[in-house]
Design a protein around this motif. Structure first.
Motif, PDB file in Angstrom:
ATOM      1  N   LEU A  13      43.059  36.699  35.356  1.00 14.13           N
ATOM      2  CA  LEU A  13      42.233  35.516  35.099  1.00 14.13           C
ATOM      3  C   LEU A  13      43.110  34.300  34.817  1.00 14.13           C
ATOM      4  O   LEU A  13      43.928  34.319  33.898  1.00 14.13           O
ATOM      5  N   ARG A  14      42.905  33.263  35.603  1.00 16.38           N
ATOM      6  CA  ARG A  14      43.534  31.979  35.293  1.00 16.38           C
ATOM      7  C   ARG A  14      42.682  31.296  34.226  1.00 16.38           C
ATOM      8  O   ARG A  14      41.457  31.282  34.305  1.00 16.38           O
ATOM      9  N   HIS A  15      43.331  30.708  33.240  1.00 19.30           N
ATOM     10  CA  HIS A  15      42.608  29.999  32.179  1.00 19.30           C
ATOM     11  C   HIS A  15      41.647  28.976  32.767  1.00 19.30           C
ATOM     12  O   HIS A  15      41.792  28.519  33.903  1.00 19.30           O
ATOM     13  N   ALA A  16      40.667  28.596  31.970  1.00 17.34           N
ATOM     14  CA  ALA A  16      39.677  27.601  32.385  1.00 17.34           C
ATOM     15  C   ALA A  16      40.293  26.192  32.350  1.00 17.34           C
ATOM     16  O   ALA A  16      41.431  25.997  31.900  1.00 17.34           O
ATOM     17  N   PRO A  30      44.322  21.890  25.007  1.00 18.27           N
ATOM     18  CA  PRO A  30      43.045  22.584  24.800  1.00 18.27           C
ATOM     19  C   PRO A  30      42.172  22.555  26.054  1.00 18.27           C
ATOM     20  O   PRO A  30      42.426  21.793  26.992  1.00 18.27           O
ATOM     21  N   LEU A  31      41.127  23.367  26.041  1.00 20.33           N
ATOM     22  CA  LEU A  31      40.154  23.343  27.125  1.00 20.33           C
ATOM     23  C   LEU A  31      39.336  22.060  27.094  1.00 20.33           C
ATOM     24  O   LEU A  31      39.067  21.511  26.030  1.00 20.33           O
ATOM     25  N   SER A  32      38.921  21.641  28.266  1.00 19.68           N
ATOM     26  CA  SER A  32      37.966  20.541  28.382  1.00 19.68           C
ATOM     27  C   SER A  32      36.561  21.105  28.141  1.00 19.68           C
ATOM     28  O   SER A  32      36.370  22.326  28.066  1.00 19.68           O
ATOM     29  N   LEU A  33      35.567  20.234  28.045  1.00 20.87           N
ATOM     30  CA  LEU A  33      34.187  20.707  27.908  1.00 20.87           C
ATOM     31  C   LEU A  33      33.789  21.547  29.119  1.00 20.87           C
ATOM     32  O   LEU A  33      33.128  22.584  28.987  1.00 20.87           O
ATOM     33  N   HIS A  34      34.199  21.116  30.299  1.00 16.95           N
ATOM     34  CA  HIS A  34      33.927  21.887  31.512  1.00 16.95           C
ATOM     35  C   HIS A  34      34.586  23.269  31.427  1.00 16.95           C
ATOM     36  O   HIS A  34      33.982  24.283  31.805  1.00 16.95           O
ATOM     37  N   GLY A  35      35.815  23.307  30.937  1.00 20.00           N
ATOM     38  CA  GLY A  35      36.528  24.569  30.776  1.00 20.00           C
ATOM     39  C   GLY A  35      35.843  25.514  29.795  1.00 20.00           C
ATOM     40  O   GLY A  35      35.828  26.733  29.990  1.00 20.00           O
ATOM     41  N   ARG A  36      35.248  24.960  28.770  1.00 16.79           N
ATOM     42  CA  ARG A  36      34.502  25.796  27.811  1.00 16.79           C
ATOM     43  C   ARG A  36      33.303  26.451  28.492  1.00 16.79           C
ATOM     44  O   ARG A  36      33.026  27.638  28.284  1.00 16.79           O
ATOM     45  N   ALA A 136      44.245  36.047  51.755  1.00 16.32           N
ATOM     46  CA  ALA A 136      44.598  34.720  52.277  1.00 16.32           C
ATOM     47  C   ALA A 136      44.186  33.633  51.295  1.00 16.32           C
ATOM     48  O   ALA A 136      44.939  32.675  51.070  1.00 16.32           O
ATOM     49  N   ARG A 137      43.021  33.770  50.688  1.00 15.98           N
ATOM     50  CA  ARG A 137      42.547  32.764  49.725  1.00 15.98           C
ATOM     51  C   ARG A 137      43.422  32.756  48.476  1.00 15.98           C
ATOM     52  O   ARG A 137      43.789  31.693  47.970  1.00 15.98           O
ATOM     53  N   VAL A 138      43.771  33.935  47.968  1.00 13.26           N
ATOM     54  CA  VAL A 138      44.603  34.027  46.771  1.00 13.26           C
ATOM     55  C   VAL A 138      46.007  33.490  47.062  1.00 13.26           C
ATOM     56  O   VAL A 138      46.612  32.825  46.223  1.00 13.26           O
ATOM     57  N   ARG A 139      46.491  33.749  48.241  1.00 12.26           N
ATOM     58  CA  ARG A 139      47.828  33.274  48.635  1.00 12.26           C
ATOM     59  C   ARG A 139      47.920  31.746  48.525  1.00 12.26           C
ATOM     60  O   ARG A 139      48.978  31.202  48.234  1.00 12.26           O
ATOM     61  N   ALA A 140      46.806  31.050  48.726  1.00 15.81           N
ATOM     62  CA  ALA A 140      46.765  29.583  48.652  1.00 15.81           C
ATOM     63  C   ALA A 140      46.725  29.079  47.210  1.00 15.81           C
ATOM     64  O   ALA A 140      46.819  27.875  46.971  1.00 15.81           O
ATOM     65  N   GLY A 141      46.600  29.982  46.230  1.00 14.32           N
ATOM     66  CA  GLY A 141      46.484  29.593  44.830  1.00 14.32           C
ATOM     67  C   GLY A 141      45.032  29.674  44.397  1.00 14.32           C
ATOM     68  O   GLY A 141      44.126  29.605  45.233  1.00 14.32           O
ATOM     69  N   VAL A 142      44.823  29.844  43.095  1.00 18.45           N
ATOM     70  CA  VAL A 142      43.461  30.014  42.588  1.00 18.45           C
ATOM     71  C   VAL A 142      43.121  28.899  41.600  1.00 18.45           C
ATOM     72  O   VAL A 142      43.968  28.432  40.847  1.00 18.45           O
ATOM     73  N   PRO A 143      41.853  28.473  41.610  1.00 19.52           N
ATOM     74  CA  PRO A 143      41.445  27.411  40.678  1.00 19.52           C
ATOM     75  C   PRO A 143      41.262  27.936  39.257  1.00 19.52           C
ATOM     76  O   PRO A 143      41.262  29.154  39.021  1.00 19.52           O
ATOM     77  N   THR A 144      41.093  27.030  38.331  1.00 23.25           N
ATOM     78  CA  THR A 144      40.860  27.412  36.943  1.00 23.25           C
ATOM     79  C   THR A 144      39.619  28.299  36.849  1.00 23.25           C
ATOM     80  O   THR A 144      38.673  28.162  37.618  1.00 23.25           O
ATOM     81  N   ALA A 145      39.664  29.229  35.893  1.00 17.10           N
ATOM     82  CA  ALA A 145      38.562  30.143  35.575  1.00 17.10           C
ATOM     83  C   ALA A 145      38.211  31.094  36.709  1.00 17.10           C
ATOM     84  O   ALA A 145      37.123  31.654  36.745  1.00 17.10           O
ATOM     85  N   SER A 146      39.126  31.301  37.637  1.00 16.45           N
ATOM     86  CA  SER A 146      38.893  32.295  38.683  1.00 16.45           C
ATOM     87  C   SER A 146      39.633  33.570  38.307  1.00 16.45           C
ATOM     88  O   SER A 146      40.601  33.542  37.546  1.00 16.45           O
ATOM     89  N   ARG A 167      38.589  41.768  44.997  1.00 18.21           N
ATOM     90  CA  ARG A 167      37.708  40.608  44.826  1.00 18.21           C
ATOM     91  C   ARG A 167      38.471  39.420  44.304  1.00 18.21           C
ATOM     92  O   ARG A 167      39.465  39.563  43.614  1.00 18.21           O
ATOM     93  N   LEU A 168      37.924  38.260  44.588  1.00 21.41           N
ATOM     94  CA  LEU A 168      38.314  37.018  43.946  1.00 21.41           C
ATOM     95  C   LEU A 168      37.017  36.342  43.561  1.00 21.41           C
ATOM     96  O   LEU A 168      36.149  36.110  44.420  1.00 21.41           O
ATOM     97  N   VAL A 169      36.844  36.070  42.287  1.00 21.42           N
ATOM     98  CA  VAL A 169      35.637  35.403  41.792  1.00 21.42           C
ATOM     99  C   VAL A 169      36.023  33.992  41.371  1.00 21.42           C
ATOM    100  O   VAL A 169      36.863  33.802  40.499  1.00 21.42           O
ATOM    101  N   LEU A 170      35.393  33.028  42.023  1.00 22.57           N
ATOM    102  CA  LEU A 170      35.666  31.616  41.750  1.00 22.57           C
ATOM    103  C   LEU A 170      34.627  31.084  40.766  1.00 22.57           C
ATOM    104  O   LEU A 170      33.504  31.586  40.727  1.00 22.57           O
ATOM    105  N   PRO A 171      34.978  30.071  39.994  1.00 19.72           N
ATOM    106  CA  PRO A 171      34.007  29.519  39.041  1.00 19.72           C
ATOM    107  C   PRO A 171      32.790  28.948  39.771  1.00 19.72           C
ATOM    108  O   PRO A 171      32.908  28.412  40.874  1.00 19.72           O
ATOM    109  N   GLY A 172      31.626  29.090  39.120  1.00 21.51           N
ATOM    110  CA  GLY A 172      30.381  28.649  39.748  1.00 21.51           C
ATOM    111  C   GLY A 172      30.125  27.185  39.655  1.00 21.51           C
ATOM    112  O   GLY A 172      30.780  26.364  39.182  1.00 21.51           O
TER     113      GLY A 172
END
Length: 172
Positions: A13-16, A30-36, A136-146, A167-172
């Motif tokens: 898990l990458r941090h939010a 710290p986390l942003s409100l979106h990250g929370r 292939a998607r993970v190789r490109a790097g993952v976004p926060t909270a994925s 699996r790779l689960v991306l933030p909604g």
């Protein structure tokens, strides 16, 4: 050698999403409100997919600790957690070494860390049975909270190409 057989599940898990305040050390961000909000969704998704960890290895940074605390609150469980300074600085090789040392009785392990280590570790561990589109998607790097789900025969067997990236689960 692993003392009991069966697949182990590794969640990376990458941090939010974190704030970028001036004059504060990176490790203290710290986390942003979106990250929370993202963090709460991570816990809900893990619980919904029956991926409650037995053990959590979490970077000692403020944003990873906050990500875990908020995910745990919506997870409905309170697994053992270890906050590790070395995860803040770890590259993929060091992260894999930390995971390899985990007790065989841990069936599901969650690592909360940083990019590019989370994606690089998933790519390094992904073997030939891995889903090529996810890889292939993970190789490109993952976004926060994925988070990525990998399966392996045992922690001590973990090495380059030894896991299956499921699996790779991306933030909604």
């Amino acid at each position: 050698m692993t003392s009991d057989s069966g697949t182990r599940r590794l969640l990376l898990l990458r941090h939010a999403k974190a704030e970028h305040p001036d004059l504060i050390a990176d490790i203290q961000r710290p986390l942003s409100l979106h990250g929370r909000r993202q963090s709460a969704h991570v816990g809900e998704a893990l619980a919904a997919d029956d991926l409650v960890p037995d053990l959590v290895l979490c970077s000692a940074s403020v944003r990873t600790r906050q990500t875990w605390d908020l995910a745990r609150a919506s997870l409905g469980a309170d697994p053992d957690v270890r906050f590790l300074d070395e995860l803040y600085y770890a590259g993929s090789r060091a992260l894999i070494d930390l995971v390899r040392a985990v007790s065989a009785d841990v069936r599901t392990l969650l690592v909360v860390g940083h990019e590019p280590t989370m994606s690089q570790s998933a790519v390094a561990l992904a073997g030939p049975e891995s889903d090529p589109d996810i890889l292939a998607r993970v190789r490109a790097g993952v976004p926060t909270a994925s988070w990525s789900l990998l399966e392996v025969d045992g922690w001590d067997a973990l090495g380059s190409g030894s896991a299956t990236l499921r699996r790779l689960v991306l933030p909604g």
